[in-house]
Design an enzyme around this catalytic site. Structure first.
Site, PDB file in Angstrom:
ATOM      1  N   TYR A 132       0.808  -1.609   0.372  1.00 58.06           N
ATOM      2  CA  TYR A 132       0.314   0.019   0.176  1.00 58.06           C
ATOM      3  C   TYR A 132       1.109   1.651   0.046  1.00 58.06           C
ATOM      4  O   TYR A 132       1.590   1.342   0.820  1.00 58.06           O
ATOM      5  CB  TYR A 132      -0.620  -0.177   1.422  1.00 58.06           C
ATOM      6  N   ARG A 167     -16.120  -1.681   8.090  1.00 60.25           N
ATOM      7  CA  ARG A 167     -16.573  -2.621   8.529  1.00 60.25           C
ATOM      8  C   ARG A 167     -17.034  -3.590   9.393  1.00 60.25           C
ATOM      9  O   ARG A 167     -16.492  -3.468  10.771  1.00 60.25           O
ATOM     10  CB  ARG A 167     -15.493  -4.189   8.004  1.00 60.25           C
ATOM     11  N   LYS A 245      -3.380  -4.009  -8.589  1.00 52.02           N
ATOM     12  CA  LYS A 245      -4.690  -4.653  -7.555  1.00 52.02           C
ATOM     13  C   LYS A 245      -5.876  -3.922  -7.050  1.00 52.02           C
ATOM     14  O   LYS A 245      -4.886  -2.988  -6.663  1.00 52.02           O
ATOM     15  CB  LYS A 245      -4.585  -5.190  -7.079  1.00 52.02           C
ATOM     16  N   HIS A 269     -10.952  -5.723  -3.460  1.00 56.52           N
ATOM     17  CA  HIS A 269     -10.316  -6.398  -2.194  1.00 56.52           C
ATOM     18  C   HIS A 269     -11.723  -6.858  -1.206  1.00 56.52           C
ATOM     19  O   HIS A 269     -11.798  -7.525   0.275  1.00 56.52           O
ATOM     20  CB  HIS A 269     -10.834  -4.763  -1.196  1.00 56.52           C
TER      21      HIS A 269
END
Length: 362
Positions: A132, A167, A245, A269
């Site tokens: 990242y 989340r 990605k 993801h």
């Protein structure tokens, strides 16, 4: 351990849910928001049918696939996943041994529980390092240099986390990295003694790649500064293959190709970032059309079977990656469980090829 009871990805998940602490299971299994994004992608996969063909000699079938000039024994590899050792002590190295055995790429997460140098050694070189761009990028490029020195030949720049998605299942359990144990977590672990005793004996899982002078990783640190200039810096800094990605838009895919990346990985993801994102599987043919026939295009997100892999290849992917289901297999049956599920995927793919009249993977 119940490796012999794993006959599908659903079996692995069911057994893992029984054995893992709630906090750990929900961290692995959870998605963004109300999790409708994962359901949307699953629905797209389920809606696709494969064309059954008859009276073709399919007695000899090959599951191998070329990726970056190397012949992998399967058309699927291991997606980068953080803190895999939460699923079972030594999970990172189980995955590395699997990659070495089948000569497939093992995506090594920035937040792996095992140092990146050890994983590529055990994987016998069959490992890609995932990165990242965080904060001002200083720590990021230190890790990139470490990966280069360790012998990684492919770097996977993940670009779909400008901010970590909400989340709810993690938030309800108070999941944190670095790993912290409070009263709620203590009760959770006490009710799952087999996992707790083996994990505590092995030592609390850590993020192993951040023991570098002057660098402390913060999972919640903003990655919002990454832009196209960042990509250029990464391209200039990395001499090997550069995979980007987290791509879901054809215009972005076209621009990435123009900027000189070596491959694109279509991914949401694992539906962990944007609940309203389009289905990666549904976007795959549009992105293939945008980049042309010959550009390397990979796929992950929501794969649960060998038939799913064949569908991804038919939709335009050159290679596919399994994610959380591999952690469920480890939680369910250790390394034997992982190998069992891998064999299940291989059998499912081989049988699907026979049913559709294929002997090799186009």
């Amino acid at each position: 351990m119940s490796a012999s009871a794993i006959h599908s990805a659903a079996d692995a998940r069911r057994l893992a849910k029984r054995r893992l602490p709630w906090m750990v299971f929900d961290y692995i299994d959870g998605s963004a928001g109300a999790e409708t994004g994962a359901a949307r992608n699953r629905a797209a996969l389920d809606a696709m049918t494969l064309r059954a063909r008859i009276l073709r000699d399919v007695s000899q079938r090959s599951l191998s696939k070329s990726i970056f000039g190397t012949q992998a024994e399967r058309p699927f590899g291991i997606a980068p996943m953080g803190m895999c050792n939460l699923s079972g002590p030594g999970a990172d190295l189980m995955l590395a041994r699997l990659a070495a055995r089948h000569k497939v790429p093992h995506g090594v997460s920035t937040v792996a529980s095992t140092p990146l140098e050890k994983i590529i050694e055990v994987a016998q070189g069959h490992a890609w390092f995932q990165i990242y761009f965080s904060g001002d990028g200083a720590g990021t490029f230190k890790l990139v240099e470490r990966a280069r020195q360790a012998g990684y030949e492919a770097l996977v720049l993940t670009v779909d986390v400008p901010e970590v998605g909400r989340r709810p299942r993690e938030l309800r359990h108070g999941f944190k990295m670095p790993f912290r144990i409070g009263p709620k977590q203590f009760v959770d672990f006490a009710l799952h003694p087999r996992w707790s005793l083996t994990s505590l004996f092995a030592g609390k899982p850590q993020m192993a790649n951040f023991e570098m002078q002057g660098y402390e990783f913060d999972r919640t640190e903003s990655r919002a500064r990454a832009d196209w200039d960042t990509l250029k810096q990464m391209r200039d800094a990395w001499p090997g293959k550069l995979v980007v990605k987290g791509v879901l838009d054809p215009d972005d895919a076209r621009a990435l190709k123009e900027q000189g990346v070596d491959a694109i990985q279509v991914s949401s993801h694992g539906a962990r970032q944007l609940e309203s994102a389009p289905s990666p599987f549904a976007m795959l043919p549009e992105i293939r059309a945008a980049v042309g026939e010959d550009f390397p295009l990979f796929f992950d997100s929501g794969l649960r079977s060998g038939e799913d892999v064949l569908k991804a290849l038919e939709q335009g992917a050159d290679f596919a990656f399994f994610g959380r289901v591999l952690q469920f297999a480890i939680a369910a049956g250790g390394e034997a469980g992982l190998n069992q599920l891998w064999d299940v995927f291989s059998d499912e793919l081989s049988i699907a090829m026979a049913q559709t009249g294929m002997t090799t993977l186009r």
